[in-house]
Design a protein around this motif. Structure first.
Motif, mmCIF file in Angstrom:
data_model
loop_
_atom_site.group_PDB
_atom_site.id
_atom_site.type_symbol
_atom_site.label_atom_id
_atom_site.label_comp_id
_atom_site.label_asym_id
_atom_site.label_seq_id
_atom_site.Cartn_x
_atom_site.Cartn_y
_atom_site.Cartn_z
ATOM 1 N N THR A 17 9.140 -2.510 -1.432
ATOM 2 C CA THR A 17 8.938 -2.214 -0.012
ATOM 3 C C THR A 17 10.163 -2.426 0.862
ATOM 4 O O THR A 17 10.272 -1.826 1.933
ATOM 5 C CB THR A 17 7.811 -3.088 0.556
ATOM 6 O OG1 THR A 17 8.239 -4.466 0.574
ATOM 7 C CG2 THR A 17 6.541 -2.971 -0.281
ATOM 8 N N GLY A 18 11.052 -3.336 0.467
ATOM 9 C CA GLY A 18 12.214 -3.659 1.292
ATOM 10 C C GLY A 18 11.889 -4.431 2.552
ATOM 11 O O GLY A 18 12.716 -4.523 3.455
ATOM 12 N N ALA A 19 10.685 -5.026 2.621
ATOM 13 C CA ALA A 19 10.224 -5.604 3.888
ATOM 14 C C ALA A 19 9.776 -7.051 3.800
ATOM 15 O O ALA A 19 9.175 -7.556 4.740
ATOM 16 C CB ALA A 19 9.075 -4.761 4.444
ATOM 17 N N THR A 20 10.058 -7.733 2.702
ATOM 18 C CA THR A 20 9.518 -9.082 2.543
ATOM 19 C C THR A 20 10.619 -10.108 2.280
ATOM 20 O O THR A 20 11.702 -9.787 1.800
ATOM 21 C CB THR A 20 8.511 -9.138 1.376
ATOM 22 O OG1 THR A 20 9.152 -8.675 0.178
ATOM 23 C CG2 THR A 20 7.291 -8.288 1.673
ATOM 24 N N HIS A 21 10.284 -11.356 2.610
ATOM 25 C CA HIS A 21 11.116 -12.500 2.263
ATOM 26 C C HIS A 21 10.570 -13.135 0.986
ATOM 27 O O HIS A 21 9.414 -12.904 0.606
ATOM 28 C CB HIS A 21 11.110 -13.529 3.384
ATOM 29 C CG HIS A 21 11.891 -13.116 4.587
ATOM 30 N ND1 HIS A 21 13.253 -12.939 4.561
ATOM 31 C CD2 HIS A 21 11.503 -12.842 5.860
ATOM 32 C CE1 HIS A 21 13.687 -12.571 5.755
ATOM 33 N NE2 HIS A 21 12.643 -12.505 6.566
ATOM 34 N N ASP A 57 5.420 6.417 -0.398
ATOM 35 C CA ASP A 57 6.272 5.252 -0.251
ATOM 36 C C ASP A 57 5.407 4.001 -0.244
ATOM 37 O O ASP A 57 4.262 4.028 0.236
ATOM 38 C CB ASP A 57 7.070 5.343 1.057
ATOM 39 C CG ASP A 57 8.231 4.369 1.107
ATOM 40 O OD1 ASP A 57 8.561 3.786 0.056
ATOM 41 O OD2 ASP A 57 8.810 4.187 2.191
ATOM 42 N N GLU A 58 5.925 2.915 -0.791
ATOM 43 C CA GLU A 58 5.198 1.648 -0.833
ATOM 44 C C GLU A 58 5.565 0.807 0.383
ATOM 45 O O GLU A 58 6.745 0.550 0.632
ATOM 46 C CB GLU A 58 5.499 0.892 -2.116
ATOM 47 C CG GLU A 58 5.057 1.602 -3.381
ATOM 48 C CD GLU A 58 3.576 1.942 -3.370
ATOM 49 O OE1 GLU A 58 2.781 1.056 -3.021
ATOM 50 O OE2 GLU A 58 3.226 3.093 -3.699
ATOM 51 N N LYS A 61 0.843 -1.188 0.000
ATOM 52 C CA LYS A 61 0.000 0.000 0.000
ATOM 53 C C LYS A 61 0.875 1.234 0.000
ATOM 54 O O LYS A 61 2.001 1.212 0.488
ATOM 55 C CB LYS A 61 -0.913 0.027 1.238
ATOM 56 C CG LYS A 61 -1.950 -1.071 1.287
ATOM 57 C CD LYS A 61 -2.706 -1.047 2.616
ATOM 58 C CE LYS A 61 -3.469 0.254 2.810
ATOM 59 N NZ LYS A 61 -4.268 0.228 4.061
ATOM 60 N N SER A 62 0.322 2.311 -0.522
ATOM 61 C CA SER A 62 1.054 3.567 -0.587
ATOM 62 C C SER A 62 0.729 4.438 0.627
ATOM 63 O O SER A 62 -0.442 4.595 0.995
ATOM 64 C CB SER A 62 0.703 4.319 -1.875
ATOM 65 O OG SER A 62 1.436 5.522 -1.972
ATOM 66 N N GLN A 87 12.331 -10.556 -6.942
ATOM 67 C CA GLN A 87 11.597 -10.196 -5.731
ATOM 68 C C GLN A 87 10.932 -8.830 -5.913
ATOM 69 O O GLN A 87 11.375 -7.825 -5.373
ATOM 70 C CB GLN A 87 12.533 -10.192 -4.529
ATOM 71 C CG GLN A 87 13.158 -11.538 -4.233
ATOM 72 C CD GLN A 87 14.111 -11.500 -3.061
ATOM 73 O OE1 GLN A 87 13.765 -11.021 -1.977
ATOM 74 N NE2 GLN A 87 15.335 -11.990 -3.261
ATOM 75 N N ALA A 88 9.855 -8.820 -6.674
ATOM 76 C CA ALA A 88 9.203 -7.553 -7.013
ATOM 77 C C ALA A 88 8.688 -6.825 -5.779
ATOM 78 O O ALA A 88 8.828 -5.600 -5.663
ATOM 79 C CB ALA A 88 8.061 -7.818 -7.988
ATOM 80 N N LEU A 89 8.085 -7.557 -4.853
ATOM 81 C CA LEU A 89 7.517 -6.918 -3.662
ATOM 82 C C LEU A 89 8.623 -6.360 -2.769
ATOM 83 O O LEU A 89 8.485 -5.279 -2.197
ATOM 84 C CB LEU A 89 6.655 -7.919 -2.899
ATOM 85 C CG LEU A 89 5.838 -7.380 -1.725
ATOM 86 C CD1 LEU A 89 4.961 -6.216 -2.148
ATOM 87 C CD2 LEU A 89 4.986 -8.490 -1.111
ATOM 88 N N HIS A 90 9.721 -7.084 -2.665
ATOM 89 C CA HIS A 90 10.841 -6.591 -1.860
ATOM 90 C C HIS A 90 11.447 -5.337 -2.489
ATOM 91 O O HIS A 90 11.845 -4.403 -1.773
ATOM 92 C CB HIS A 90 11.907 -7.666 -1.719
ATOM 93 C CG HIS A 90 13.050 -7.268 -0.852
ATOM 94 N ND1 HIS A 90 12.967 -7.234 0.524
ATOM 95 C CD2 HIS A 90 14.318 -6.850 -1.158
ATOM 96 C CE1 HIS A 90 14.117 -6.833 1.028
ATOM 97 N NE2 HIS A 90 14.948 -6.590 0.027
ATOM 98 N N LYS A 91 11.511 -5.307 -3.802
ATOM 99 C CA LYS A 91 12.035 -4.119 -4.472
ATOM 100 C C LYS A 91 11.175 -2.901 -4.169
ATOM 101 O O LYS A 91 11.685 -1.786 -4.036
ATOM 102 C CB LYS A 91 12.087 -4.355 -5.981
ATOM 103 C CG LYS A 91 13.195 -5.296 -6.430
ATOM 104 C CD LYS A 91 13.181 -5.444 -7.937
ATOM 105 C CE LYS A 91 14.263 -6.409 -8.402
ATOM 106 N NZ LYS A 91 14.235 -6.593 -9.875
#
Length: 286
Positions: A168-172, A35-36, A17-18, A162-166
Protein backbone atom coordinates in the motif's frame (compact mmCIF):
# COMPACT_ATOMS: atom_id res chain seq x y z
CA UNK A 1 -15.25 -14.01 23.87
CA UNK A 2 -11.85 -14.74 22.33
CA UNK A 3 -9.80 -17.02 24.63
CA UNK A 4 -6.37 -15.51 25.15
CA UNK A 5 -4.61 -18.80 24.40
CA UNK A 6 -6.19 -19.10 20.94
CA UNK A 7 -4.86 -17.68 17.65
CA UNK A 8 -5.41 -14.00 17.04
CA UNK A 9 -8.13 -14.17 14.39
CA UNK A 10 -7.99 -10.46 13.59
CA UNK A 11 -4.30 -10.90 12.76
CA UNK A 12 -5.53 -12.82 9.72
CA UNK A 13 -6.95 -9.57 8.33
CA UNK A 14 -4.72 -8.31 5.56
CA UNK A 15 -5.20 -4.67 6.57
CA UNK A 16 -5.77 -3.56 2.99
CA UNK A 17 -8.53 -3.45 0.38
CA UNK A 18 -8.52 -3.44 -3.39
CA UNK A 19 -9.83 -0.39 -5.27
CA UNK A 20 -10.00 0.44 -8.96
CA UNK A 21 -7.87 3.52 -9.61
CA UNK A 22 -6.90 5.54 -12.66
CA UNK A 23 -3.27 6.06 -13.60
CA UNK A 24 -2.48 9.17 -15.60
CA UNK A 25 -0.06 12.04 -16.00
CA UNK A 26 0.73 15.10 -18.08
CA UNK A 27 2.17 13.01 -20.91
CA UNK A 28 0.42 9.70 -20.26
CA UNK A 29 -2.82 8.12 -21.33
CA UNK A 30 -5.31 7.37 -18.62
CA UNK A 31 -5.81 3.72 -17.72
CA UNK A 32 -7.43 1.81 -14.87
CA UNK A 33 -6.09 -0.96 -12.68
CA UNK A 34 -6.62 -2.45 -9.25
CA UNK A 35 -4.61 -1.00 -6.38
CA UNK A 36 -4.20 -2.09 -2.76
CA UNK A 37 -5.13 0.60 -0.22
CA UNK A 38 -4.35 0.49 3.51
CA UNK A 39 -7.45 0.19 5.67
CA UNK A 40 -8.19 2.88 8.24
CA UNK A 41 -11.25 2.45 10.44
CA UNK A 42 -12.56 3.83 13.74
CA UNK A 43 -11.86 1.42 16.58
CA UNK A 44 -13.47 1.99 19.97
CA UNK A 45 -11.91 0.52 23.11
CA UNK A 46 -14.13 -0.53 26.00
CA UNK A 47 -12.92 -1.81 29.36
CA UNK A 48 -15.51 -3.73 31.38
CA UNK A 49 -18.25 -2.06 29.36
CA UNK A 50 -16.89 1.47 29.84
CA UNK A 51 -15.96 3.40 26.69
CA UNK A 52 -12.44 4.73 26.98
CA UNK A 53 -11.04 5.78 23.59
CA UNK A 54 -11.80 5.79 19.89
CA UNK A 55 -8.87 5.75 17.50
CA UNK A 56 -8.30 5.39 13.78
CA UNK A 57 -6.16 2.42 12.90
CA UNK A 58 -5.61 -0.50 10.57
CA UNK A 59 -7.92 -3.37 11.59
CA UNK A 60 -5.25 -6.07 11.79
CA UNK A 61 -3.73 -7.44 15.00
CA UNK A 62 -6.41 -5.74 17.09
CA UNK A 63 -5.85 -7.99 20.09
CA UNK A 64 -2.18 -7.02 20.06
CA UNK A 65 -3.18 -3.37 19.87
CA UNK A 66 -5.60 -3.64 22.79
CA UNK A 67 -2.95 -5.24 25.00
CA UNK A 68 -0.27 -2.75 23.97
CA UNK A 69 -2.44 0.34 24.30
CA UNK A 70 -3.78 -0.73 27.70
CA UNK A 71 -0.27 -1.44 28.94
CA UNK A 72 1.49 1.67 27.63
CA UNK A 73 -1.37 3.83 28.90
CA UNK A 74 -0.99 2.30 32.36
CA UNK A 75 -4.46 0.76 32.33
CA UNK A 76 -3.13 -2.73 33.02
CA UNK A 77 -0.03 -3.80 34.93
CA UNK A 78 0.66 -7.04 33.05
CA UNK A 79 -0.83 -9.28 30.38
CA UNK A 80 -2.61 -11.26 33.10
CA UNK A 81 -4.80 -8.24 33.88
CA UNK A 82 -6.79 -8.75 30.68
CA UNK A 83 -9.11 -11.71 31.12
CA UNK A 84 -10.67 -11.81 27.67
CA UNK A 85 -11.24 -9.77 24.52
CA UNK A 86 -14.02 -9.53 21.99
CA UNK A 87 -13.97 -7.64 18.69
CA UNK A 88 -17.42 -6.48 17.58
CA UNK A 89 -18.16 -5.16 14.11
CA UNK A 90 -20.54 -2.21 13.96
CA UNK A 91 -21.75 -0.18 10.95
CA UNK A 92 -19.57 2.76 12.04
CA UNK A 93 -16.45 0.71 12.79
CA UNK A 94 -15.12 -1.83 15.29
CA UNK A 95 -15.41 -2.13 19.06
CA UNK A 96 -12.77 -3.95 21.10
CA UNK A 97 -14.30 -5.04 24.38
CA UNK A 98 -11.84 -6.04 27.09
CA UNK A 99 -12.52 -7.43 30.52
CA UNK A 100 -9.80 -6.34 32.93
CA UNK A 101 -8.99 -6.98 36.58
CA UNK A 102 -11.16 -5.07 39.04
CA UNK A 103 -8.15 -3.33 40.58
CA UNK A 104 -7.19 -1.97 37.16
CA UNK A 105 -10.74 -0.87 36.49
CA UNK A 106 -10.91 1.03 39.77
CA UNK A 107 -7.64 2.80 38.94
CA UNK A 108 -8.92 3.62 35.48
CA UNK A 109 -12.04 5.22 36.88
CA UNK A 110 -9.91 7.49 39.05
CA UNK A 111 -8.01 8.92 36.10
CA UNK A 112 -10.23 8.44 33.09
CA UNK A 113 -9.31 10.19 29.88
CA UNK A 114 -11.84 10.96 27.20
CA UNK A 115 -9.59 10.47 24.18
CA UNK A 116 -10.74 11.42 20.69
CA UNK A 117 -8.04 9.49 18.87
CA UNK A 118 -6.57 10.67 15.60
CA UNK A 119 -4.07 8.90 13.36
CA UNK A 120 -0.49 9.78 14.32
CA UNK A 121 -1.57 11.94 17.27
CA UNK A 122 -0.54 10.57 20.61
CA UNK A 123 -1.98 13.11 23.05
CA UNK A 124 -5.46 13.91 21.75
CA UNK A 125 -7.93 14.47 24.54
CA UNK A 126 -5.50 14.94 27.41
CA UNK A 127 -6.97 17.54 29.71
CA UNK A 128 -3.92 19.05 31.42
CA UNK A 129 -0.15 19.28 31.16
CA UNK A 130 0.20 17.05 34.20
CA UNK A 131 -1.20 14.14 32.17
CA UNK A 132 1.33 14.34 29.34
CA UNK A 133 4.25 12.54 30.97
CA UNK A 134 3.71 9.36 32.94
CA UNK A 135 5.68 8.76 36.10
CA UNK A 136 7.97 5.93 35.02
CA UNK A 137 11.04 4.57 36.78
CA UNK A 138 14.26 4.68 34.72
CA UNK A 139 15.17 1.36 33.15
CA UNK A 140 18.31 -0.44 34.36
CA UNK A 141 21.38 0.91 32.53
CA UNK A 142 22.65 -1.30 29.70
CA UNK A 143 26.30 -0.30 29.12
CA UNK A 144 27.83 -2.18 26.20
CA UNK A 145 24.65 -4.23 25.66
CA UNK A 146 24.12 -3.39 21.98
CA UNK A 147 26.39 -3.07 18.95
CA UNK A 148 26.28 -0.83 15.91
CA UNK A 149 26.22 -3.95 13.77
CA UNK A 150 23.14 -5.36 15.50
CA UNK A 151 21.24 -2.07 15.15
CA UNK A 152 22.09 -1.74 11.46
CA UNK A 153 21.10 -5.35 10.85
CA UNK A 154 17.74 -4.86 12.55
CA UNK A 155 17.01 -1.73 10.53
CA UNK A 156 17.83 -3.49 7.26
CA UNK A 157 15.60 -6.44 8.14
CA UNK A 158 12.69 -4.17 9.03
CA UNK A 159 12.69 -2.69 5.52
CA UNK A 160 12.23 -6.14 4.00
CA UNK A 161 9.52 -7.24 6.46
CA UNK A 162 6.94 -4.49 5.93
CA UNK A 163 4.48 -6.51 3.88
CA UNK A 164 1.58 -4.09 4.27
CA UNK A 165 3.73 -1.10 3.33
CA UNK A 166 4.94 -2.93 0.24
CA UNK A 167 1.33 -3.47 -0.82
CA UNK A 168 0.00 0.00 0.00
CA UNK A 169 2.85 2.44 0.67
CA UNK A 170 0.77 3.96 3.47
CA UNK A 171 1.75 2.32 6.75
CA UNK A 172 4.33 2.57 9.51
CA UNK A 173 6.04 -0.43 11.07
CA UNK A 174 7.53 -1.36 14.42
CA UNK A 175 9.82 -4.36 14.67
CA UNK A 176 11.20 -6.25 17.65
CA UNK A 177 14.80 -7.41 17.48
CA UNK A 178 16.89 -9.27 19.98
CA UNK A 179 20.09 -7.56 21.10
CA UNK A 180 22.02 -9.43 18.39
CA UNK A 181 20.00 -7.66 15.69
CA UNK A 182 17.60 -10.44 14.64
CA UNK A 183 14.08 -9.15 13.92
CA UNK A 184 11.59 -11.59 15.42
CA UNK A 185 8.27 -9.96 14.49
CA UNK A 186 6.85 -6.81 12.95
CA UNK A 187 3.55 -4.97 13.34
CA UNK A 188 2.18 -2.36 10.94
CA UNK A 189 -0.48 0.35 11.06
CA UNK A 190 -1.41 3.63 9.43
CA UNK A 191 -0.46 5.28 12.74
CA UNK A 192 3.08 5.04 14.10
CA UNK A 193 1.87 4.98 17.72
CA UNK A 194 -0.55 2.19 16.85
CA UNK A 195 2.18 0.11 15.21
CA UNK A 196 4.34 0.36 18.34
CA UNK A 197 1.40 -0.47 20.60
CA UNK A 198 0.68 -3.55 18.47
CA UNK A 199 4.30 -4.64 18.77
CA UNK A 200 4.32 -4.17 22.54
CA UNK A 201 0.96 -5.92 22.82
CA UNK A 202 2.25 -8.89 20.87
CA UNK A 203 5.20 -9.18 23.24
CA UNK A 204 2.81 -9.07 26.19
CA UNK A 205 0.63 -11.80 24.73
CA UNK A 206 3.67 -13.96 24.14
CA UNK A 207 4.49 -13.57 27.83
CA UNK A 208 1.27 -15.47 28.58
CA UNK A 209 2.64 -18.46 26.70
CA UNK A 210 6.30 -18.41 27.68
CA UNK A 211 8.51 -16.64 30.21
CA UNK A 212 10.43 -13.59 29.07
CA UNK A 213 13.97 -14.32 27.85
CA UNK A 214 15.48 -11.41 29.76
CA UNK A 215 16.79 -9.86 26.53
CA UNK A 216 15.82 -6.18 26.58
CA UNK A 217 16.04 -6.11 22.80
CA UNK A 218 15.64 -3.31 20.28
CA UNK A 219 12.48 -1.68 18.94
CA UNK A 220 12.95 -0.41 15.38
CA UNK A 221 10.36 2.01 13.99
CA UNK A 222 9.86 3.27 10.44
CA UNK A 223 8.90 6.76 11.57
CA UNK A 224 10.28 9.68 13.53
CA UNK A 225 10.84 9.21 17.26
CA UNK A 226 8.47 11.40 19.23
CA UNK A 227 8.26 11.80 22.99
CA UNK A 228 5.43 9.34 23.30
CA UNK A 229 7.22 6.66 21.29
CA UNK A 230 10.05 6.82 23.83
CA UNK A 231 7.56 6.75 26.69
CA UNK A 232 5.83 3.66 25.27
CA UNK A 233 9.16 1.89 24.80
CA UNK A 234 10.27 2.67 28.36
CA UNK A 235 6.91 1.58 29.79
CA UNK A 236 7.41 -1.77 28.05
CA UNK A 237 10.97 -2.17 29.35
CA UNK A 238 12.60 -1.64 25.95
CA UNK A 239 16.07 -0.15 26.39
CA UNK A 240 16.80 0.73 22.76
CA UNK A 241 14.56 2.59 20.31
CA UNK A 242 15.83 3.08 16.76
CA UNK A 243 14.01 5.26 14.23
CA UNK A 244 14.61 5.66 10.53
CA UNK A 245 13.79 9.36 10.84
CA UNK A 246 14.57 12.12 13.35
CA UNK A 247 13.72 12.36 17.04
CA UNK A 248 12.30 15.40 18.79
CA UNK A 249 13.98 17.28 21.61
CA UNK A 250 11.33 16.08 24.07
CA UNK A 251 12.02 12.49 23.00
CA UNK A 252 15.77 12.90 23.56
CA UNK A 253 15.29 14.46 27.01
CA UNK A 254 12.96 11.66 28.08
CA UNK A 255 15.25 8.95 26.68
CA UNK A 256 18.15 10.37 28.71
CA UNK A 257 15.98 10.41 31.82
CA UNK A 258 14.58 6.88 31.42
CA UNK A 259 17.78 5.12 30.29
CA UNK A 260 16.69 4.43 26.71
CA UNK A 261 19.24 4.36 23.92
CA UNK A 262 17.61 6.55 21.26
CA UNK A 263 18.93 6.48 17.71
CA UNK A 264 17.62 8.14 14.57
CA UNK A 265 18.31 8.57 10.85
CA UNK A 266 19.06 4.84 10.74
CA UNK A 267 19.69 4.21 7.07
CA UNK A 268 22.06 1.69 5.62
CA UNK A 269 24.88 1.06 8.08
CA UNK A 270 24.77 4.56 9.57
CA UNK A 271 22.72 6.06 12.39
CA UNK A 272 22.92 8.85 14.92
CA UNK A 273 22.77 8.21 18.67
CA UNK A 274 21.00 10.90 20.69
CA UNK A 275 21.02 9.37 24.16
CA UNK A 276 23.07 6.82 26.10
CA UNK A 277 25.76 6.12 23.51
CA UNK A 278 27.50 4.09 26.23
CA UNK A 279 24.94 1.34 25.63
CA UNK A 280 26.85 0.62 22.39
CA UNK A 281 29.61 -1.88 23.04
CA UNK A 282 31.95 -0.65 20.36
CA UNK A 283 30.96 3.02 20.63
CA UNK A 284 30.62 3.35 16.87
CA UNK A 285 27.80 5.38 15.41
CA UNK A 286 27.63 8.26 13.05
Amino acid sequence: MTPLDQPDTTAMSTGHKSYTVWRTGANSKRYSEDDEIAQEVPVALEFNGISHATLLLTPADLEDFAFGFAYTEGIIRSAQDIYDLDVIERPQGLVVQATIASACLNELKLRRRNLAGRTGCGLCGIESLDEVQRQLEPLPPQPGRFSAQSISSAVEQLRSMQALHKSTGATHAAGWSDSAGNIEYVREDVGRHNALDKLIGHRLRLSLQQPASGDTGIAVISSRASFEMVQKAAAAGISALVAVSAPTSYAIDLANKLNVLLAGFARGSLFTVYSHHEFLGNGSAS
